[in-house]
Design an enzyme around this catalytic site. Sequence first.
Site, mmCIF file in Angstrom:
data_model
loop_
_atom_site.group_PDB
_atom_site.id
_atom_site.type_symbol
_atom_site.label_atom_id
_atom_site.label_comp_id
_atom_site.label_asym_id
_atom_site.label_seq_id
_atom_site.Cartn_x
_atom_site.Cartn_y
_atom_site.Cartn_z
ATOM 1 N N GLY A 99 0.705 -1.308 0.281
ATOM 2 C CA GLY A 99 0.063 -0.201 -0.474
ATOM 3 C C GLY A 99 0.776 1.495 -0.147
ATOM 4 O O GLY A 99 -0.180 2.312 -0.095
ATOM 5 N N PRO A 144 3.890 -5.046 -1.086
ATOM 6 C CA PRO A 144 4.292 -4.098 -1.862
ATOM 7 C C PRO A 144 3.838 -4.574 -3.336
ATOM 8 O O PRO A 144 4.397 -5.252 -4.399
ATOM 9 C CB PRO A 144 5.241 -3.809 -2.085
ATOM 10 C CG PRO A 144 6.774 -4.409 -1.770
ATOM 11 C CD PRO A 144 5.340 -5.339 -1.085
ATOM 12 N N ARG A 148 2.243 -1.504 -6.094
ATOM 13 C CA ARG A 148 2.617 -0.556 -6.429
ATOM 14 C C ARG A 148 3.466 0.013 -6.561
ATOM 15 O O ARG A 148 3.764 0.951 -7.620
ATOM 16 C CB ARG A 148 1.227 0.852 -5.711
ATOM 17 C CG ARG A 148 1.285 1.990 -7.459
ATOM 18 C CD ARG A 148 0.152 2.916 -6.051
ATOM 19 N NE ARG A 148 -0.984 2.767 -5.312
ATOM 20 C CZ ARG A 148 -2.182 2.784 -6.375
ATOM 21 N NH1 ARG A 148 -2.442 3.092 -7.561
ATOM 22 N NH2 ARG A 148 -2.957 1.833 -5.964
ATOM 23 N N ARG A 170 -7.317 4.261 -15.080
ATOM 24 C CA ARG A 170 -7.250 4.792 -13.871
ATOM 25 C C ARG A 170 -7.588 6.715 -13.078
ATOM 26 O O ARG A 170 -8.459 6.360 -12.794
ATOM 27 C CB ARG A 170 -5.880 4.679 -12.815
ATOM 28 C CG ARG A 170 -5.680 3.760 -12.630
ATOM 29 C CD ARG A 170 -3.717 3.772 -12.232
ATOM 30 N NE ARG A 170 -3.708 3.618 -10.672
ATOM 31 C CZ ARG A 170 -3.866 4.953 -10.512
ATOM 32 N NH1 ARG A 170 -3.203 6.306 -10.908
ATOM 33 N NH2 ARG A 170 -3.778 5.265 -8.804
ATOM 34 N N TYR A 201 -10.648 6.262 -10.923
ATOM 35 C CA TYR A 201 -10.301 6.674 -9.129
ATOM 36 C C TYR A 201 -9.832 8.678 -9.396
ATOM 37 O O TYR A 201 -9.202 8.928 -8.764
ATOM 38 C CB TYR A 201 -9.319 6.264 -8.551
ATOM 39 C CG TYR A 201 -9.036 4.445 -9.296
ATOM 40 C CD1 TYR A 201 -9.554 3.846 -7.376
ATOM 41 C CD2 TYR A 201 -7.958 4.116 -9.741
ATOM 42 C CE1 TYR A 201 -9.641 2.551 -8.063
ATOM 43 C CE2 TYR A 201 -7.883 3.132 -9.875
ATOM 44 C CZ TYR A 201 -8.519 1.958 -9.375
ATOM 45 O OH TYR A 201 -8.284 0.544 -8.785
ATOM 46 N N CYS A 223 -15.939 5.262 -27.027
ATOM 47 C CA CYS A 223 -17.061 6.623 -26.577
ATOM 48 C C CYS A 223 -17.584 7.168 -25.838
ATOM 49 O O CYS A 223 -18.499 6.464 -25.241
ATOM 50 C CB CYS A 223 -17.835 5.731 -28.015
ATOM 51 S SG CYS A 223 -17.178 5.675 -30.049
ATOM 52 N N GLU A 224 -16.940 7.566 -25.052
ATOM 53 C CA GLU A 224 -17.699 7.677 -23.669
ATOM 54 C C GLU A 224 -17.378 8.832 -23.269
ATOM 55 O O GLU A 224 -15.633 9.270 -22.867
ATOM 56 C CB GLU A 224 -16.947 6.347 -23.036
ATOM 57 C CG GLU A 224 -17.547 5.792 -22.475
ATOM 58 C CD GLU A 224 -18.468 4.557 -21.501
ATOM 59 O OE1 GLU A 224 -18.827 5.340 -20.888
ATOM 60 O OE2 GLU A 224 -18.565 3.135 -22.114
ATOM 61 N N TYR A 232 -0.868 -1.712 -11.946
ATOM 62 C CA TYR A 232 -2.840 -1.262 -12.215
ATOM 63 C C TYR A 232 -2.992 -0.191 -13.901
ATOM 64 O O TYR A 232 -3.976 0.389 -13.408
ATOM 65 C CB TYR A 232 -3.640 -0.417 -11.030
ATOM 66 C CG TYR A 232 -3.284 -1.022 -9.822
ATOM 67 C CD1 TYR A 232 -3.785 -2.289 -9.208
ATOM 68 C CD2 TYR A 232 -1.982 -0.259 -8.859
ATOM 69 C CE1 TYR A 232 -3.148 -2.909 -8.140
ATOM 70 C CE2 TYR A 232 -2.229 -0.545 -7.814
ATOM 71 C CZ TYR A 232 -2.440 -2.593 -7.447
ATOM 72 O OH TYR A 232 -1.964 -2.793 -6.155
HETATM 73 C C1 LIG Z 1 -3.622 -4.625 -3.486
HETATM 74 C C2 LIG Z 1 -2.985 -5.237 -2.415
HETATM 75 C C3 LIG Z 1 -0.984 -5.229 -2.192
HETATM 76 C C4 LIG Z 1 -0.906 -4.047 -2.987
HETATM 77 O O1 LIG Z 1 -1.405 -3.045 -2.385
HETATM 78 P P1 LIG Z 1 -0.066 -2.088 -3.456
HETATM 79 O O2 LIG Z 1 -0.968 -0.577 -3.118
HETATM 80 O O3 LIG Z 1 -0.459 -2.060 -4.803
HETATM 81 O O4 LIG Z 1 1.485 -1.851 -2.650
HETATM 82 C C5 LIG Z 1 -0.870 -5.376 -1.085
HETATM 83 N N1 LIG Z 1 -1.357 -6.891 -0.616
HETATM 84 C C6 LIG Z 1 -3.484 -6.713 -0.836
HETATM 85 C C7 LIG Z 1 -3.812 -7.924 0.261
HETATM 86 C C8 LIG Z 1 -3.815 -6.516 -1.714
HETATM 87 O O5 LIG Z 1 -5.592 -6.484 -1.704
#
Ligand SMILES: *Cc1c(COP(=O)(O)O)cnc(C)c1O
Length: 421
Positions: A239, A276, A278, A314, A318, A346-347, A375
């Site tokens: 995350g 990790p 992202r 994205r 988001y 077409c959106e 992503y």
């Molecule tokens: C999506 C996810 C991650 C990775 O999250 P990032 O923001 O990409 O680092 C890790 N663990 C679980 C369980 C997830 O669903």
Amino acid sequence: MDHFLYRNGELYAEDVPVSDIAASVGTPFYLYSTATLTRHFQLFDQALDGMDHMVCYAMKAASNQAILKTLADLGAGMDVVSGGEYARAKAAGVSGDRIVFSGVGKTRAEIRQALEGGIRQFNVESEPEMRVISEVATALGKTAPITVRVNPDVDAKTHAKIATGKSENKFGIPISKARAVYAEAAALPGIEVIGIDVHIGSQLTDLEPYELAYRKVAELTEQLRADGHTIKRLDLGGGLGIPYARSNEAPPLPQDYGALIKRTVGHLGCEIEIEPGRLIAGNAGILVSRVIYVKQGEGRQFLILDSAMNDLIRPAMYDAYHDIVPVVEAAPGVEQQPFDIVGPVCESGDTFAKNRMMPPLQAGDLVAFRSAGAYGAVMSSEYNTRPLVPEVLAKGDQFAVIRKRPDFDEIINRDTIPPWL
Ligand SMILES: *Cc1c(COP(=O)(O)O)cnc(C)c1O
């Protein structure tokens, strides 16, 4: 930091001019840097130096076989969320004892697949799932190693669609119920409790929610041990956020995150896993696209690109911001102009940016979306029957297509006509 830099006014991927790849592959395409993937993986690995640990790449961020193999060769484990991802990880040469299985809806078939192929642990997200894992394992004559994913009820302060650690989210079991759930787990025949799992969300730009969550996990570890459970592994999720707008964002660094982990749970003597996604892949990839038209609208100018929301969803999904840069840098002093940057789908939602200041661009010019490695390609589709966007990996002065663009026949031939037609 990444390895997409300008040299003599031209964007390079490591030592390859992006325009050379565009000439060879055609646009649009995703382009990844081996050096950036490597650097980001190693930052996490080094941040946990001195602790028994495994960095399990959350492969849903970018799951091309070449990316998985690059990371696996560096020592990464994998975090998978489906049978398909499990199969991809195995196909990339990752052994089962380096794969953790997360996700709220694991099916019996997926659980069986992982138990037969080998699994490091299941991160259990509910009591019914725990009972099914026990049943499937018992039927196979196996014991499934598990952690329970606890939901610590902390606010990750991120976009609502990617926050997962509040009690209203579907993920994990409430931390207040954890002792009861572990008591049931201990009584189930097909599972072996080995630890605790937590993942509070994605694109976190502040360490404080981690601090709160990991302190709760530390407290729970001691409670569960006092209850007689073996807690030897903590999976602390993923995350950590990345800068999408480079000019004004500075999310926390992996080494500060590592220090936080040591400070909050280091005294427990547990093996540490992190997941990790992202931060490893995000800035290691760009989406390269060509301007089809510059269209003068009423009071605005549209830059119509050959990439669209089906290639990079994205912004539509988001409201995400991506830096968009010209592949050939504008001459110094050239005045920027506002553009609405859109794709051909077409959106109206197929809009990447509104009023974005860009140097003057013309039909045929190349642009690059930065921070598109995570992503991006994995969420692409063939909406509007636009072929799945290809992927390219650069390494030093080499590049290779790692997923080719399908031709129209391949796309059409996936459909079958029933006998009555
Ligand atoms: C999506 C996810 C991650 C990775 O999250 P990032 O923001 O990409 O680092 C890790 N663990 C679980 C369980 C997830 O669903």
